[in-house]
Each structure stands twice: as structure tokens, then as C-alpha cells.
Design a protein around this motif. Structure first.
Motif, PDB file in Angstrom:
ATOM      1  N   ASP A 126       3.498  -0.080 -11.199  1.00 46.60           N
ATOM      2  CA  ASP A 126       2.445   0.374 -10.295  1.00 46.60           C
ATOM      3  C   ASP A 126       1.137  -0.338 -10.616  1.00 46.60           C
ATOM      4  OD1 ASP A 126       4.358   2.194  -9.540  1.00 46.60           O
ATOM      5  OD2 ASP A 126       3.250   3.964 -10.179  1.00 46.60           O
ATOM      6  N   SER A 127       0.311  -0.478  -9.595  1.00 48.22           N
ATOM      7  CA  SER A 127      -1.010  -1.079  -9.761  1.00 48.22           C
ATOM      8  C   SER A 127      -2.055  -0.243  -9.023  1.00 48.22           C
ATOM      9  CB  SER A 127      -1.020  -2.497  -9.195  1.00 48.22           C
ATOM     10  OG  SER A 127      -2.337  -3.023  -9.192  1.00 48.22           O
ATOM     11  N   PRO A 128      -3.272  -0.192  -9.573  1.00 48.46           N
ATOM     12  CA  PRO A 128      -4.350   0.505  -8.876  1.00 48.46           C
ATOM     13  C   PRO A 128      -4.989  -0.356  -7.780  1.00 48.46           C
ATOM     14  CG  PRO A 128      -5.153  -0.298 -10.980  1.00 48.46           C
ATOM     15  CD  PRO A 128      -3.682  -0.631 -10.916  1.00 48.46           C
ATOM     16  N   ALA A 147      -3.911   7.101  -8.903  1.00 48.98           N
ATOM     17  CA  ALA A 147      -4.595   5.812  -8.952  1.00 48.98           C
ATOM     18  C   ALA A 147      -3.730   4.674  -8.416  1.00 48.98           C
ATOM     19  CB  ALA A 147      -5.018   5.487 -10.383  1.00 48.98           C
ATOM     20  N   SER A 148      -2.427   4.861  -8.338  1.00 53.39           N
ATOM     21  CA  SER A 148      -1.534   3.788  -7.888  1.00 53.39           C
ATOM     22  C   SER A 148      -1.749   3.489  -6.410  1.00 53.39           C
ATOM     23  CB  SER A 148      -0.072   4.171  -8.134  1.00 53.39           C
ATOM     24  OG  SER A 148       0.171   4.258  -9.517  1.00 53.39           O
ATOM     25  N   GLN A 149      -1.888   2.199  -6.112  1.00 54.36           N
ATOM     26  CA  GLN A 149      -2.107   1.758  -4.734  1.00 54.36           C
ATOM     27  C   GLN A 149      -1.005   0.826  -4.232  1.00 54.36           C
ATOM     28  OE1 GLN A 149      -4.757   2.887  -2.740  1.00 54.36           O
ATOM     29  NE2 GLN A 149      -4.872   4.291  -4.463  1.00 54.36           N
ATOM     30  N   ASP A 165       0.866  -1.185   0.000  1.00 52.40           N
ATOM     31  CA  ASP A 165       0.000   0.000   0.000  1.00 52.40           C
ATOM     32  C   ASP A 165       0.901   1.232   0.000  1.00 52.40           C
ATOM     33  OD1 ASP A 165      -1.735   2.105   0.479  1.00 52.40           O
ATOM     34  OD2 ASP A 165      -2.764   1.134   2.149  1.00 52.40           O
ATOM     35  N   VAL A 166       0.994   1.878  -1.154  1.00 54.35           N
ATOM     36  CA  VAL A 166       1.902   3.020  -1.273  1.00 54.35           C
ATOM     37  C   VAL A 166       1.500   4.179  -0.370  1.00 54.35           C
ATOM     38  CG1 VAL A 166       2.660   2.435  -3.612  1.00 54.35           C
ATOM     39  CG2 VAL A 166       0.697   3.962  -3.304  1.00 54.35           C
ATOM     40  N   ASN A 167       0.245   4.245   0.004  1.00 53.05           N
ATOM     41  CA  ASN A 167      -0.214   5.316   0.895  1.00 53.05           C
ATOM     42  C   ASN A 167       0.365   5.173   2.301  1.00 53.05           C
ATOM     43  OD1 ASN A 167      -1.993   6.622  -1.059  1.00 53.05           O
ATOM     44  ND2 ASN A 167      -3.143   4.712  -0.924  1.00 53.05           N
ATOM     45  N   GLN A 168       0.873   3.995   2.628  1.00 51.89           N
ATOM     46  CA  GLN A 168       1.489   3.745   3.928  1.00 51.89           C
ATOM     47  C   GLN A 168       3.015   3.855   3.871  1.00 51.89           C
ATOM     48  OE1 GLN A 168      -0.578   3.372   6.586  1.00 51.89           O
ATOM     49  NE2 GLN A 168      -2.140   3.729   5.037  1.00 51.89           N
TER      50      GLN A 168
END
Length: 159
Positions: A133-135, A111-113, A98-101
Motif C-alpha cells: 500500500d502507498s499513501p 492513509a492508503s491511497q 486509487d483505492v477509494n475508487q
């Protein structure tokens, strides 16, 4: 001429086929950019549930955008920053669920997750990184990592 294959085997068989395709695409081409371009196109048509695949090349100071498939991207990434810069500086593949973490994540595409970054090291020198990258959160598996590292090793003599 390249024709799209149907990847109907197991994940291992499919990755082995795409690596054979890569070798066929690059083995007679001396141009580094052409080979990186075809490598990113090949992965783009092979991998499911991704929104960006490409290369960042190390210029001795920072990572600079190279051949890719996807939306326009960040042109320069500082060495040691974000997922790409961190993988480049530590010389190890980074698989981020999880790129947001990820502290300091550089969001080129909102959109990348999830993300996987494989450093490209030739004769002890950093050449750049393969970035995908993946969504979807947690898109990349240990199997993906294993075969993407082999993909990069296969590409090394041709870049």
C-alpha cells in the motif's frame, strides 16, 4: 548479515539488486515464515512512498495476515473481496491507482491511497498474496508490477 544497500542505479538495476538480495536472504533458510518476514522487511527498506508491505496467506477459505511491515492490519480478508481477495480469486496482479475508487475496497489503513497485490501461486495452488500500500495515488507503475512479480517468483521455492 544483511547491510542496507544504496539503490543508486536505474529503477531496473535497483529492482535487480533487491531480487539478488532476496535470494541471498532466503536460499539457505527452510522456514517459510522467516523467509516471508525477511522478504517484507527487504521490500519495506527498498520501496519508497509506501506505508504497508506484507503477505496474506490463504488457508483454503480466506486470506490470513502473515509477516508484514507497517501499522497493524486486517487479520482476515474474505476470498474474492477487496483488492487482496480479488487478486487471490482471479490469480492476477492488481494495480489499483486509487483505492477509494475500487468497489468493495477494504480499508485497513485510512492513509492508503493506492495498492498493488501480487498473487502467490505455487504448482497451481494459491499460497497467498503480496500486498503493498502507498499513501500516494497512482504510486505503482508497470515496472513495479513486472519486478514485484519476479520478486514473488524468486521467493516461491523458499515458501
Amino acid at each position: 548479515m544483511f547491510s542496507v544497500s544504496q539503490y543508486n542505479g536505474t529503477i531496473d538495476e535497483n529492482y535487480q539488486l533487491v531480487i539478488k538480495q532476496l535470494k541471498a536472504l532466503v536460499e539457505d533458510e527452510p522456514d517459510r515464515i522467516a523467509n516471508l518476514s525477511n522478504a517484507s522487511a527487504l521490500l519495506n527498506q527498498f520501496l519508497e512512498k509506501i506505508n504497508w508491505v506484507g503477505f496474506y496467506l490463504f488457508d483454503g477459505k480466506e486470506l490470513v495476515l502473515g509477516p508484514f511491515q507497517g501499522l497493524p492490519a486486517c487479520v482476515r480478508i474474505p476470498y474474492g473481496k477487496g483488492v487482496c481477495g480479488t487478486a487471490a480469486s482471479n490469480g492476477k496482479t492488481m494495480r489499483v491507482e486509487d483505492v477509494n475508487q475500487f468497489p468493495g475496497h477494504i480499508a485497513c489503513d485510512a492513509a492508503s491511497q493506492s495498492e498493488i497485490v501480487v498473487p502467490i501461486i505455487k504448482e497451481g495452488n494459491l499460497i497467498g498474496v503480496l500486498d503493498i500500500d502507498s499513501p500516494i495515488i497512482n504510486r505503482f507503475t508497470e515496472t513495479d508490477q513486472h519486478y514485484l512479480e519476479i520478486f514473488v517468483e524468486t521467493l516461491l521455492p523458499y515458501i
